[in-house]
Every structure is written in structure tokens, then in C-alpha cells.
Design a protein around this motif. Structure first.
Motif, PDB file in Angstrom:
ATOM      1  N   ALA A 261      -8.018  41.705 -11.171  1.00  0.00           N
ATOM      2  CA  ALA A 261      -6.534  41.013 -11.297  1.00  0.00           C
ATOM      3  C   ALA A 261      -5.760  41.533 -12.635  1.00  0.00           C
ATOM      4  O   ALA A 261      -4.133  41.160 -12.868  1.00  0.00           O
ATOM      5  N   PHE A 262      -6.325  42.429 -13.987  1.00  0.00           N
ATOM      6  CA  PHE A 262      -5.483  43.452 -14.999  1.00  0.00           C
ATOM      7  C   PHE A 262      -4.890  44.305 -14.027  1.00  0.00           C
ATOM      8  O   PHE A 262      -3.587  44.135 -13.962  1.00  0.00           O
ATOM      9  N   ARG A 263      -5.334  44.690 -13.565  1.00  0.00           N
ATOM     10  CA  ARG A 263      -4.393  45.894 -11.690  1.00  0.00           C
ATOM     11  C   ARG A 263      -3.223  44.583 -11.314  1.00  0.00           C
ATOM     12  O   ARG A 263      -2.262  45.665 -11.469  1.00  0.00           O
ATOM     13  N   ALA A 264      -3.394  42.992 -10.787  1.00  0.00           N
ATOM     14  CA  ALA A 264      -2.364  43.179 -10.589  1.00  0.00           C
ATOM     15  C   ALA A 264      -0.914  42.719 -11.599  1.00  0.00           C
ATOM     16  O   ALA A 264      -0.209  42.902 -11.081  1.00  0.00           O
ATOM     17  N   SER A 265      -2.169  42.387 -12.342  1.00  0.00           N
ATOM     18  CA  SER A 265      -1.367  41.651 -13.841  1.00  0.00           C
ATOM     19  C   SER A 265       0.205  42.837 -14.271  1.00  0.00           C
ATOM     20  O   SER A 265       1.073  42.670 -14.732  1.00  0.00           O
ATOM     21  N   VAL A 266      -0.418  44.029 -14.325  1.00  0.00           N
ATOM     22  CA  VAL A 266       0.763  44.779 -14.521  1.00  0.00           C
ATOM     23  C   VAL A 266       0.834  45.912 -13.357  1.00  0.00           C
ATOM     24  O   VAL A 266       1.580  46.648 -13.732  1.00  0.00           O
ATOM     25  N   SER A 267       0.796  46.155 -12.116  1.00  0.00           N
ATOM     26  CA  SER A 267       1.405  46.135 -11.211  1.00  0.00           C
ATOM     27  C   SER A 267       3.266  45.601 -10.527  1.00  0.00           C
ATOM     28  O   SER A 267       3.617  46.345  -9.400  1.00  0.00           O
ATOM     29  N   HIS A 268       3.234  44.345 -10.666  1.00  0.00           N
ATOM     30  CA  HIS A 268       4.052  43.613 -10.300  1.00  0.00           C
ATOM     31  C   HIS A 268       5.050  43.169 -11.893  1.00  0.00           C
ATOM     32  O   HIS A 268       4.523  43.078 -12.717  1.00  0.00           O
ATOM     33  N   THR A 269       6.161  42.949 -10.987  1.00  0.00           N
ATOM     34  CA  THR A 269       7.366  41.715 -11.920  1.00  0.00           C
ATOM     35  C   THR A 269       7.564  40.712 -11.262  1.00  0.00           C
ATOM     36  O   THR A 269       7.702  40.575 -10.356  1.00  0.00           O
TER      37      THR A 269
ATOM     38  N   ILE B 268      -4.773  49.778 -20.850  1.00  0.00           N
ATOM     39  CA  ILE B 268      -4.998  50.082 -19.470  1.00  0.00           C
ATOM     40  C   ILE B 268      -5.575  50.757 -19.428  1.00  0.00           C
ATOM     41  O   ILE B 268      -6.826  51.154 -18.751  1.00  0.00           O
ATOM     42  N   GLY B 269      -6.154  52.217 -20.553  1.00  0.00           N
ATOM     43  CA  GLY B 269      -7.226  52.987 -21.160  1.00  0.00           C
ATOM     44  C   GLY B 269      -9.005  51.991 -20.365  1.00  0.00           C
ATOM     45  O   GLY B 269      -9.875  52.565 -20.179  1.00  0.00           O
ATOM     46  N   TYR B 270      -8.478  51.636 -21.740  1.00  0.00           N
ATOM     47  CA  TYR B 270      -9.592  50.263 -21.733  1.00  0.00           C
ATOM     48  C   TYR B 270     -10.245  49.587 -21.236  1.00  0.00           C
ATOM     49  O   TYR B 270     -11.564  49.616 -20.466  1.00  0.00           O
ATOM     50  N   TYR B 271      -8.791  49.068 -19.786  1.00  0.00           N
ATOM     51  CA  TYR B 271      -9.744  48.920 -18.826  1.00  0.00           C
ATOM     52  C   TYR B 271     -10.243  49.302 -17.499  1.00  0.00           C
ATOM     53  O   TYR B 271     -11.612  49.324 -16.915  1.00  0.00           O
ATOM     54  N   ARG B 272      -9.784  50.687 -17.899  1.00  0.00           N
ATOM     55  CA  ARG B 272      -9.878  52.077 -16.955  1.00  0.00           C
ATOM     56  C   ARG B 272     -11.490  52.456 -17.007  1.00  0.00           C
ATOM     57  O   ARG B 272     -12.604  52.253 -16.195  1.00  0.00           O
ATOM     58  N   ALA B 273     -11.995  52.801 -18.969  1.00  0.00           N
ATOM     59  CA  ALA B 273     -13.385  52.943 -19.098  1.00  0.00           C
ATOM     60  C   ALA B 273     -14.151  51.687 -19.087  1.00  0.00           C
ATOM     61  O   ALA B 273     -14.984  51.918 -18.418  1.00  0.00           O
ATOM     62  N   ALA B 274     -13.720  50.558 -18.532  1.00  0.00           N
ATOM     63  CA  ALA B 274     -14.644  49.300 -18.013  1.00  0.00           C
ATOM     64  C   ALA B 274     -15.326  49.286 -17.218  1.00  0.00           C
ATOM     65  O   ALA B 274     -16.332  50.104 -16.524  1.00  0.00           O
ATOM     66  N   GLU B 275     -14.395  50.104 -16.333  1.00  0.00           N
ATOM     67  CA  GLU B 275     -14.398  49.605 -14.648  1.00  0.00           C
ATOM     68  C   GLU B 275     -14.972  51.025 -14.155  1.00  0.00           C
ATOM     69  O   GLU B 275     -16.285  50.980 -13.377  1.00  0.00           O
TER      70      GLU B 275
END
Length: 287
Positions: free
Chosen positions: A198-206, A135-142
Motif C-alpha cells: 500500500a505504501f508503494r501505491a501511495s507514493v507511485s500515483h497522484t 521510503i528508506g524506512y519502508y524499504r528497510a522493513a521490507e
């Protein structure tokens, strides 16, 4: 939604359609082996594997956030276009979320197979610490400009670390092949913004969110050593979906579609055999 979706077809062009939906950061190559093994077992089936919007050779949707509702809307439209008379559907990992959200919003699949379904919140799995790092990695990229963000998101070393963590096989040749697949196809996203959405979608739902809507025949296929979703959560999901079957594949993790293709194809073929798909009944090849 109108989108020029790229898709690959395996098996009898006139066979009963089964749509396979790949996972996060992948493209159709990830499910190619499973599609080929499935049609070999069920000659009366036509496996269709599209690239998700913004991944592989399918472009991103202009002006839209690539959240789960968008992917669900896309899948409903794609299925209506390629299999208007009926179909079964299979989703792996993030694809299990896309399929479940689409079913909850009206996707008329006759049967559903979820491979390594996302059945627990991202921070509750066996590798919660690594998930926090991701999550930190993707947020840094953002926070970076597009060229730098793309360079970080597709960095070969980071992709290799992800691959090493997910692979569970002790077969050195197979493990090397898996790393090669990830190196070749794990960064074929349209742009950094689409990937981050898409990453946010992948970690925000089950999948569990959509369980009440999964009323048709459903098969869950789980890896015994899955770091993304522990087995206890897969058992909980099975109990929440009326009549769902659960097959657990020993020794594998989140990469069932790479490490246990024959087993996953056998489970899926058995589940689909004698089922009515698009008005046709398919039967498993005894060979």
C-alpha cells in the motif's frame, strides 16, 4: 472480489449515502469525526466509513497485491453492495487516490470530495527529504522477517515522529489528541507485506493521473500548510478537473480531518446540499 469489509455508519440509516474513504495506515477512526459532523449538518445523509482492505478490521485480500487497482476494484464492489441506488464519495489523502482510481474505472458517484488530495509526486512536496527517509524506512522493513518488520513499522517512536511532522495545530490539547489517535490506530494493518504494498501505491500515483476521468461535480479541500502536496499543485489539479471547486483551510496541513473537522464538514455539506444522491435531495441544516 469478495471481501468481508467492516464498515461503520453514521446518521439516518435510510438517508442518502456518502461513502468516506480513509488514508494510508489509518482506519475508519480517522474519518469518524468528519462523518459525525457531516450528518449533524445534513440530517438526510447516511455516512458510511469502511476500513480499507488490510487495515483496521478489514482483512487483506488473499493472494492479491495491494496496489491501487485492487483498492479501486474493492471500492467499486463495496459501493455497489452498500449503496446500489447511488451515492456521493469522499476520500482523504491516500483515500483520494483510491477514489480517483475507482472513478476512472467506473465508480458511479454522483459527487466527489477529495480532502488533502495527493496531487504531486511524493518527492516533490515541501518535505521531500523526509519523504526520502520514509521510503528508506519502508524499504528497510521490507528486508526483515515479518515479526521484526512489524515491530519496526509500528514502533511508537517512529509513529510519534510522523505525527509530530504532520500536525500543524498550536493547540496543545488537540495536538496531544492527534498523537493519541495515531498511536492507537496508525499500526492496525494486517501484516507488513500489505502495508508495504500500500505504501508503494501511495507514493507511485497522484490524483492528477486520473483528472480527465473526474467529470462529475468535484470539491477539493486542501490544508494551507500541507507538507505532502503544496498549494500550487492543488491549484494545478483544480484546473485539470472540469468545474472543480477548491477550498483552502488556513493554518492546517495534511490532517484537515483532525485539525479542521468543522470547516471540512461545512465545506462538504455546502457542496452536497441540494444535490441529488441516490434519488434523494439533501439540504443543509440551518442550525
Amino acid at each position: 472480489m469478495r471481501l468481508d469489509t467492516r464498515a461503520w455508519q453514521y446518521g439516518d440509516p435510510s438517508g442518502a449515502p456518502v461513502i468516506l474513504v480513509h488514508g494510508f495506515r489509518g482506519d475508519h477512526h480517522g474519518l469518524e469525526g468528519l462523518a459525525e459532523a457531516l450528518v449533524a449538518r445534513l440530517p438526510g445523509v447516511r455516512a458510511i466509513v469502511p476500513d480499507l482492505p488490510g487495515f483496521g478490521e478489514t482483512p487483506a485480500v488473499p493472494g492479491r497485491a495491494h496496489d491501487l487497482p485492487l483498492f479501486a476494484e474493492w471500492l467499486r464492489g463495496f459501493a455497489a453492495a452498500v449503496a446500489p441506488d447511488g451515492f456521493a464519495v469522499l476520500g482523504h489523502s491516500f483515500g483520494s487516490l483510491v477514489v480517483s482510481a475507482a472513478l476512472a474505472s467506473g465508480l458511479p458517484a454522483s459527487r466527489t470530495v477529495l480532502v488533502n488530495p495527493i496531487s504531486a509526486p511524493a518527492l516533490e512536496g515541501p518535505q521531500a527529504a523526509l519523504t526520502r527517509l520514509a521510503i528508506g524506512y519502508y524499504r528497510a522493513a521490507e528486508l526483515l522477517p515479518e515479526p521484526a518488520a512489524r515491530g519496526l513499522l509500528g514502533h511508537p517512536l517512529i509513529v510519534r515522529v510522523m505525527s509530530e511532522v504532520m500536525a500543524k495545530t498550536g493547540d496543545r490539547e488537540l495536538r496531544s489528541w492527534i498523537h493519541g489517535q495515531h498511536a492507537a490506530y496508525f499500526s492496525s494493518f494486517a501484516d507488513a507485506s500489505t502495508l508495504l504494498q500500500a505504501f508503494r501505491a501511495s507514493v507511485s500515483h497522484t490524483v492528477s493521473e486520473f483528472a480527465p476521468s473526474l467529470t462529475g461535480p468535484t470539491l477539493l479541500i486542501a490544508g494551507e500548510r500541507d507538507d505532502i502536496t503544496p498549494l500550487v499543485k492543488q491549484l494545478e489539479l483544480q484546473r485539470r478537473i472540469p468545474g472543480a471547486r477548491l477550498r483552502i483551510i488556513p493554518g492546517t496541513g495534511h490532517l484537515v480531518h483532525y485539525e479542521a473537522v468543522a470547516d471540512a464538514a461545512a465545506c462538504t455539506a455546502e457542496f452536497l446540499a441540494t444535490a441529488s444522491i441516490a434519488g434523494a435531495t439533501v439540504g443543509e441544516d440551518a442550525a
